[in-house]
Design an enzyme around this catalytic site. Structure first.
Site, mmCIF file in Angstrom:
data_model
loop_
_atom_site.group_PDB
_atom_site.id
_atom_site.type_symbol
_atom_site.label_atom_id
_atom_site.label_comp_id
_atom_site.label_asym_id
_atom_site.label_seq_id
_atom_site.Cartn_x
_atom_site.Cartn_y
_atom_site.Cartn_z
ATOM 1 N N HIS B 146 0.801 -1.229 0.000
ATOM 2 C CA HIS B 146 0.000 0.000 0.000
ATOM 3 C C HIS B 146 0.839 1.287 0.000
ATOM 4 C CE1 HIS B 146 -3.411 2.561 1.761
ATOM 5 N NE2 HIS B 146 -3.954 1.994 0.704
ATOM 6 N N LYS B 148 3.030 4.466 -1.227
ATOM 7 C CA LYS B 148 2.906 5.360 -2.394
ATOM 8 C C LYS B 148 4.089 6.304 -2.318
ATOM 9 C CE LYS B 148 -1.564 5.182 -0.411
ATOM 10 N NZ LYS B 148 -2.038 4.068 -1.122
ATOM 11 N N ASP B 153 17.129 9.568 -7.475
ATOM 12 C CA ASP B 153 18.600 9.641 -7.346
ATOM 13 C C ASP B 153 19.078 9.294 -5.933
ATOM 14 O OD1 ASP B 153 18.759 10.365 -9.988
ATOM 15 O OD2 ASP B 153 18.811 12.518 -9.578
#
Lengths: 213, 213
Positions: B146, B148, B153
């Site tokens: 779940h 996000k 870099d």
């Protein structure tokens, strides 16, 4: 006083002053508040949370009494002294609700903003929070109120992917970030106040699509 | 040299040294990199993103060309030089997928971790990313992947409540936090590597519940 003695006095005086200033800076540096930067990952196994929720009482249940991301989250929440602003898409985790209710009972000003669809979902704690006297406001437009953040004492932000549900804490891969970084805290507080005012039930329009004729 | 002259020389020398050191510290202070602390809130209205996705080309479409939380997110993503690690529950926003594909095409090392259920959802961009040669790994256990978040870099973290979907960006109340705070970046990078290894298809067990007999 001879010129040499005067110059030594000046040199020693300046050195002493620099020393005092340096020491003052060092003391301030050592005494400075360490910034709060904590990251919690889930899922976590079920552990006993009674020692946190009922301090002073011993617990001898069979669950593990070890520290976890959930005990860390609870610890932070229970540290609230003045206010707790919750902005949660869905809130069904009984243990977290118990913590919020205990804050309310000891006089912390709790406010909740949530999603209109999910506040009625199975296991939602919103009814219990309202019954206890905590004001809960919900979204009034299409689209989810999908935030999952909390602000403690207007100074500490808790935010991430974690919905406050048992599934999220015990089964999902989730994250929570805890910080007192003022740029972040201020931005989320502003968003909370914006939604709190926007979702004021006094201005609720049951038919937002209908234009006045 | 007289003792007075010698002491003046010493005093001036020390003052000069302190001045040079002070100047050096001032220059370093002024030149220091400002920490990255950005918060983006959604929803945002649909705007034209062509100037960002196709730099140098003019666009005269009827959409608004103003700045928004989505243009800010795109701007950060497109700034990737070496790597982009994506850990997304669901990814169906075509514009964000276009940005990720363009990074891959110009040699940025893109890796994606996602949820096994939602990668097959309608509109998912995972197929297109894989077709282009971007490695995508998915969860292999119960419970949702779940998260996000994205790490650019290995130095900039983008995380929040926002799923990378059109509904999330254009309809929901969502947040994204962008930071180069090393405590946060390191923790999320470690979580990414952990999941990347855990979800290695070479070790995939199709019947995790079955015990070997």
């Amino acid at each position: 006083m001879s010129p040499v003695a005067a110059h030594w006095k000046l040199t020693l005086g300046l050195t002493g002053l620099a020393g005092v200033l340096g020491l003052e800076l060092l003391v301030r540096y050592l005494r400075r508040r360490r910034p709060l930067r904590e990251v919690l990952f889930f899922p976590v196994p079920m552990t006993c949370l009674e020692p946190l929720l009922s301090p002073g009482q011993k617990c001898s249940c069979r669950l593990s009494h070890t520290d976890s991301a959930l005990t860390r989250l609870l610890f932070r929440l229970l540290g609230a002294q003045r206010s707790l602003d919750l902005c949660l898409f869905t809130f069904s985790c009984p243990v977290l609700a118990r913590a919020v209710l205990s804050l309310h009972q000891r006089g912390v000003r709790v406010r909740v903003v949530t999603d209109s669809d999910y506040m009625a979902a199975s296991g939602s704690q919103m009814g219990d929070l309202r019954s206890a006297g905590i004001p809960v406001r919900h979204s009034q437009s299409s689209g989810y109120m999908h935030h999952k953040f909390a602000v403690i004492d207007k100074a500490i932000l808790i935010t991430g992917s974690l919905n406050w549900t048992i599934q999220a804490t015990q089964t999902n891969r989730e994250n929570i970030l805890i910080t007192d970084e003022s740029v972040f805290v201020k931005a989320f507080l502003k968003e909370f106040e914006k939604l709190w005012n926007e979702y004021d039930p006094a201005t609720y329009d049951f038919f937002p699509e209908k234009e006045s004729k």
